[in-house]
Structure formats: structure tokens, C-alpha cells
Design an enzyme around this catalytic site. Structure first.
Site, PDB file in Angstrom:
ATOM      1  NE  ARG A 108      -7.105   4.231   5.742  1.00 26.39           N
ATOM      2  CZ  ARG A 108      -6.190   4.559   6.663  1.00 26.39           C
ATOM      3  NH1 ARG A 108      -6.477   4.530   7.936  1.00 26.39           N
ATOM      4  NH2 ARG A 108      -4.981   4.929   6.306  1.00 26.39           N
ATOM      5  CB  CYS A 117      -4.845  11.114  12.011  1.00 24.27           C
ATOM      6  SG  CYS A 117      -3.271  10.375  12.231  1.00 24.27           S
ATOM      7  CG  ASP A 152       2.989   1.260   9.652  1.00 22.05           C
ATOM      8  OD1 ASP A 152       2.602   2.089  10.484  1.00 22.05           O
ATOM      9  OD2 ASP A 152       3.076   1.517   8.430  1.00 22.05           O
ATOM     10  CE  LYS A 175      -1.804   1.630   4.056  1.00 21.71           C
ATOM     11  NZ  LYS A 175      -1.465   3.062   4.234  1.00 21.71           N
ATOM     12  CG  ASN A 176       2.449   2.689   3.560  1.00 21.03           C
ATOM     13  OD1 ASN A 176       1.259   2.954   3.367  1.00 21.03           O
ATOM     14  ND2 ASN A 176       2.967   2.541   4.766  1.00 21.03           N
ATOM     15  NE  ARG A 206       0.518   9.902  10.415  1.00 21.45           N
ATOM     16  CZ  ARG A 206       0.003   8.874   9.770  1.00 21.45           C
ATOM     17  NH1 ARG A 206      -1.218   8.501   9.987  1.00 21.45           N
ATOM     18  NH2 ARG A 206       0.722   8.220   8.882  1.00 21.45           N
TER      19      ARG A 206
HETATM   20  C1  UD1 Z   1       4.249   6.798   6.592  1.00 22.37           C
HETATM   21  C2  UD1 Z   1       3.419   5.565   6.339  1.00 22.37           C
HETATM   22  C3  UD1 Z   1       2.853   5.031   7.655  1.00 22.37           C
HETATM   23  C4  UD1 Z   1       3.966   4.823   8.661  1.00 22.37           C
HETATM   24  C5  UD1 Z   1       4.815   6.077   8.805  1.00 22.37           C
HETATM   25  C6  UD1 Z   1       6.042   5.874   9.684  1.00 22.37           C
HETATM   26  C7  UD1 Z   1       2.591   5.981   4.103  1.00 22.37           C
HETATM   27  C8  UD1 Z   1       1.417   6.283   3.229  1.00 22.37           C
HETATM   28  N1  UD1 Z   1       2.350   5.905   5.424  1.00 22.37           N
HETATM   29  O1  UD1 Z   1       3.363   7.789   7.128  1.00 22.37           O
HETATM   30  O2  UD1 Z   1       2.202   3.794   7.383  1.00 22.37           O
HETATM   31  O3  UD1 Z   1       3.394   4.526   9.920  1.00 22.37           O
HETATM   32  O4  UD1 Z   1       5.285   6.508   7.511  1.00 22.37           O
HETATM   33  O5  UD1 Z   1       6.835   4.847   9.190  1.00 22.37           O
HETATM   34  O6  UD1 Z   1       3.680   5.760   3.626  1.00 22.37           O
HETATM   35  N2  UD1 Z   1       6.391  14.559  10.886  1.00 22.37           N
HETATM   36  C9  UD1 Z   1       6.595  15.906  11.161  1.00 22.37           C
HETATM   37  N3  UD1 Z   1       6.519  16.799  10.126  1.00 22.37           N
HETATM   38  C10 UD1 Z   1       6.258  16.424   8.837  1.00 22.37           C
HETATM   39  C11 UD1 Z   1       6.054  15.052   8.574  1.00 22.37           C
HETATM   40  C12 UD1 Z   1       6.133  14.152   9.615  1.00 22.37           C
HETATM   41  O7  UD1 Z   1       6.847  16.284  12.298  1.00 22.37           O
HETATM   42  O8  UD1 Z   1       6.195  17.299   7.951  1.00 22.37           O
HETATM   43  C13 UD1 Z   1       6.486  13.568  11.999  1.00 22.37           C
HETATM   44  C14 UD1 Z   1       5.183  12.795  12.217  1.00 22.37           C
HETATM   45  O9  UD1 Z   1       4.306  13.505  13.059  1.00 22.37           O
HETATM   46  C15 UD1 Z   1       5.697  11.520  12.827  1.00 22.37           C
HETATM   47  C16 UD1 Z   1       7.046  11.301  12.131  1.00 22.37           C
HETATM   48  O10 UD1 Z   1       7.407  12.581  11.599  1.00 22.37           O
HETATM   49  O11 UD1 Z   1       5.904  11.698  14.198  1.00 22.37           O
HETATM   50  C17 UD1 Z   1       7.026  10.301  11.017  1.00 22.37           C
HETATM   51  O12 UD1 Z   1       5.943  10.580  10.148  1.00 22.37           O
HETATM   52  P1  UD1 Z   1       5.982  10.253   8.596  1.00 22.37           P
HETATM   53  O13 UD1 Z   1       7.165   9.409   8.271  1.00 22.37           O
HETATM   54  O14 UD1 Z   1       5.794  11.506   7.834  1.00 22.37           O
HETATM   55  O15 UD1 Z   1       4.680   9.387   8.444  1.00 22.37           O
HETATM   56  P2  UD1 Z   1       3.808   9.318   7.146  1.00 22.37           P
HETATM   57  O16 UD1 Z   1       4.682   9.581   5.970  1.00 22.37           O
HETATM   58  O17 UD1 Z   1       2.565  10.122   7.319  1.00 22.37           O
END
Ligand code: UD1
Length: 417
Positions: free
Chosen positions: A397, A117, A305, A22-23, A122
Site C-alpha cells: 500500500r 482501524c 509514520d 503517497k500521502n 481515527r
Molecule cells: C495522515 C497520514 C498518515 C499519518 C497521519 C499522521 C495520509 C493519507 N495519511 O493520516 O500516514 O500517520 O496523517 O501524521 O496523509 N483525528 C480526530 N478527528 C478527525 C481527524 C483526526 O480526532 O476528524 C485524530 C486522529 O484520530 C489522530 C490524529 O487526529 O489521533 C491525527 O490524525 P490525522 O492527521 O487526521 O491522520 P490522517 O490524516 O488520517
């Protein structure tokens, strides 16, 4: 609303095929926004998140056809509507992945700001910071990110935190930027590498994906490709934990054990016997299940995850374990539900202390997010008696044909309305 009922107590046994990730599929589908030409993407899983992404791309102007099982063709000759509305972003945060490609292709983008969420705040500040460094003007108004840049310019970007979709968004935007972009402190997840490989097959110039420094040399145009999405390592890990916790014996086909090392190591530590080849894994549980300590961190460390699934395993394993969640602030919502099934867990800040018990007992429980849903399914299949899981739309999902796969492994599972 649909529910799942599971009669626990049967060790998983048999063979299943792992679906596409999925990711990896979600960002790869977005690469269609970067080119006028057609893409053919194979091994796309049938999941609600994929359907949501396809709906979003379609309303932006992408022409989509489902060619055969798991194969999708996308053509975005004209990106007519560079807007991602709230209704779509609120159901799937990964919709933020259209921001970088939209902006790079059309010079403007409007996308709803994802809210908090269930599993944590996030934010998307790193996506915004990176695009601003590449010359984009970004304003946030009425809950929407408005971005403009007649031409993105390559930049040196040091990301404050390791973010998977943040790295993917900036990497996609940089493929059409003028000059060279360097992403430091980039995410090293296999899904980032898979996206990079797809972009390279479209003519992008990308080096270093899989390391924490990625360099992208912008090109004028990207072209058509046919690309196959990698196997879902989290789906594979979930089934392996299910087999270990139930004392089973399963064989996974179409999988990628080399990107699952941190999970396989913990399964071996818990007493499982594992054999693997290039695209298969076999797990047999003959020993008594042992508790394992877990600390989540970005790849190649243990994935957040898979945290909830290991919480179930530890709940019925010998000994006491500590599970520390370092990525998301609120990812222990499954704890209360597991406790209702007889688990002994205490939460201290971002650590859960799990005392193994002899058995879990079936109960009515509520799924709160995607991986918490998987954890409740695992708990149900090792518990005594019947477990009824509510709000399983979360599960749909991210897990393709989960009941069908579990049924074929001998689990007594049923979907009810
Ligand atoms: C992706 C995965 C999700 C997985 C996560 C962590 C997808 C679609 N989803 O989510 O399944 O659980 O990686 O491996 O690929 N953060 C910030 N600022 C930002 C972006 C992120 O502070 O601009 C923080 C988030 O709050 C979190 C951490 O960074 O604490 C990691 O988040 P991130 O790697 O961005 O998760 P996703 O990409 O949303």
C-alpha cells in the site's frame, strides 16, 4: 497470500531513487474532482493505495489515463456518481479525501464512514465539523456520511486537533466556496503544502499553507495543470534507518532532505554520518549504534509514520530508549512481533521502553499495518538467519518496488506466494 523472506546480516550499500509521496499523491489526485479540465500529475508512485484511489475516482466519473511511468492524466468532465462506497473506504481511509471536493463541485456527497482501524480510532469529526461550518447539511445514516450544500460558504474554522487529511479536505472544499475560509490549527505537513501548491497552480487562492493558519479565497472555477508530486519523506526515512541499523552506507537520490530534519537529527544522534544536498542524502554508519528517545507529534516534530522503524534501530542500539506515541492510540502492534525476534521492549501506556540487545533473530512474523510492515522488513534485514513476513499487502500500500530497491542495496529478499 504473499510473504517476504529475508536473510539478514548484510549492511545496506548502494544508491536508490526515492519515489513520489503517497500521502501527497492521494489528495492531489482528488483535485481532479474540482475541475472540468484535465490534470497531468507526475511522480505518482505505483502503490496499491494509489490504485484504490484511481478506482474510486473512475467509478465517480473521472477519465484516467496512465501516460508513462509515474505520470497520470485525469479529467472529470462530469462527476456522475458522487458516492464513495464502503468497499473502497474500508481498504483505504484516505478515500475520505473525496468528500470535500465532491461536495464543493456537485453540492452533494455520499461517502462511507471509515471505521476504526488497526492503529487507532481515527474519527473524521473535524472534516464534518469544518464542512458544516461552511454551510453543509450533514447526516450520518446506515454508516454513510450524506452531505448537501447548494453552495459552500467561506468560514472561520478552528480545528480541535491537528489533522492532515482533515486540513486537506477542508482546503480543497474551500477553493470553490463563496468568500474566504480560514483554517486555524491547520496541519503543517509538507504533503499539505504540496496539495496547496497543486491547487494554486489550478488557480486557487491559498495563503499560509505550511503554517497553522491557512486562508483560502474561493474562486468560481479551477483549471488544468501539470504538477509533480514531492518525494516521499517516509520512504526516504525508512531506507535511511535501514542503512543505519545495518551498519550500511547508502545514497538516496530524488529526495527532499529539508522536510526530513527531525528524522535526520535522530539518525545523527544514533551515530550516523549524514551529508545532503538539495535533492540527495548520503548516510554512512561507522560508529556504534546509540539508542535515541523519540516523541511523535505533528510536523515539523518527529513523524508517527517513522516511529516503528526507529523501534527496530533502538532494539539493537547501545542503551535504553523511550519511544512515546502521541498521535495514534494503538500504534505499538509491531512490539510483540519484534519481541518474538529477540527484542527487549516494555510498553507502558503510550510509551515503549526499548533495551538494546546485541542481535535480533530471524522468525516468522505478521505485518499488522503499513509502517509496522516496514519495521518488520528492517528487523528482518538486521536479524541473524531467515525472517518470513506474512500479510505484506500492507507494505504494498505504501512502498513502491520495495524488494527491487532492497535487492539493489544488497539485501537477500524474496517474495513468495
Ligand atoms: C495522515 C497520514 C498518515 C499519518 C497521519 C499522521 C495520509 C493519507 N495519511 O493520516 O500516514 O500517520 O496523517 O501524521 O496523509 N483525528 C480526530 N478527528 C478527525 C481527524 C483526526 O480526532 O476528524 C485524530 C486522529 O484520530 C489522530 C490524529 O487526529 O489521533 C491525527 O490524525 P490525522 O492527521 O487526521 O491522520 P490522517 O490524516 O488520517
Amino acid at each position: 497470500m504473499q510473504k517476504l523472506t529475508i536473510h539478514g546480516g548484510t549492511p545496506l550499500s548502494g544508491e536508490i531513487q526515492i519515489s513520489g509521496a503517497k500521502n501527497a499523491a492521494l489528495p492531489i489526485l482528488c483535485t481532479s474532482l474540482l475541475t472540468y479540465e484535465s490534470l497531468r500529475i507526475k511522480n505518482v508512485p505505483h502503490l496499491n493505495d494509489v490504485t484504490t484511489m484511481l478506482k474510486l475516482l473512475k467509478q465517480m466519473g473521472t477519465n484516467i489515463s496512465i501516460d508513462k511511468d509515474s505520470e497520470i492524466s485525469l479529467t472529470t468532465t462530469h462527476l456522475s456518481n458522487p458516492i464513495a462506497p464502503y468497499e473502497m473506504v474500508k481498504t483505504m481511509r484516505a478515500a475520505i479525501l473525496v468528500l470535500g471536493p465532491m461536495l464543493a463541485r456537485t453540492g452533494e456527497a455520499k461517502i462511507s464512514l471509515p471505521g476504526g482501524c488497526a492503529i487507532g480510532l481515527r474519527p473524521v469529526d473535524q472534516h464534518i465539523k469544518g464542512l458544516q461550518a461552511m454551510g453543509a447539511e450533514i447526516h450520518i445514516k446506515h454508516g454513510y456520511i450524506h452531505a448537501k450544500a447548494s453552495q459552500l460558504i467561506g468560514a472561520h474554522i478552528v480545528m480541535d486537533t491537528v489533522t492532515v487529511t482533515g486540513t486537506e479536505n477542508l482546503m480543497m472544499a474551500a477553493t470553490l466556496a463563496e468568500g474566504i475560509t480560514t483554517l486555524e490549527n491547520a496541519a503543517r505537513e509538507p504533503e499539505v503544502v504540496d496539495l496547496a501548491c497543486c491547487l494554486i497552480s489550478m488557480g486557487a487562492k491559498i495563503h499560509g499553507a505550511g503554517s497553522d493558519v491557512i486562508t483560502i479565497k474561493g474562486v468560481k472555477l479551477l483549471h488544468e495543470t501539470t504538477y509533480q508530486v514531492i518525494a516521499d519523506r517516509i520512504e526516504a526515512g525508512t531506507f535511511l534507518v535501514a542503512a543505519a541499523a545495518s551498519g550500511g552506507d547508502i545514497h538516496l537520490k530524488n529526495t527532499c532532505p529539508n522536510i526530513l530534519n527531525s528524522v535526520l537529527d535522530k539518525l545523527v544522534e544514533s551515530g550516523a554520518k549524514i551529508q545532503s544536498g538539495e535533492d540527495w542524502v548520503n548516510l554512512k554508519m561507522t560508529n556504534k549504534l546509540q539508542s535515541v528517545n523519540i516523541c511523535t507529534a505533528p510536523y515539523p516534530a518527529f513523524p508517527t509514520d517513522m516511529q516503528a522503524q526507529f523501534m527496530v534501530l533502538n532494539s539493537v542500539a547501545e542503551g535504553t530508549s523511550r519511544i512515546t506515541e502521541n498521535i495514534f492510540e494503538n500504534r505499538f502492534m509491531h512490539v510483540l512481533e519484534l519481541k518474538r525476534m529477540g527484542a527487549r521492549i516494555e510498553v507502558e501506556g503510550n510509551t515503549a521502553v526499548v533495551h538494546g540487545v546485541d542481535k535480533l533473530e530471524g522468525a516468522s512474523v505478521m505485518a499488522t499495518d503499513l509502517r509496522a510492515s516496514a519495521c518488520l522488513v528492517l528487523a528482518g534485514l538486521i536479524a541473524q538467519g531467515e525472517t518470513i513476513i506474512d500479510r505484506i499487502y500492507h507494505l504494498d500500500r505504501g512502498y513502491e518496488r520495495i524488494e527491487e530497491k532492497l535487492l539493489s542495496l544488497g539485501v537477500k529478499i524474496n517474495r513468495i506466494n
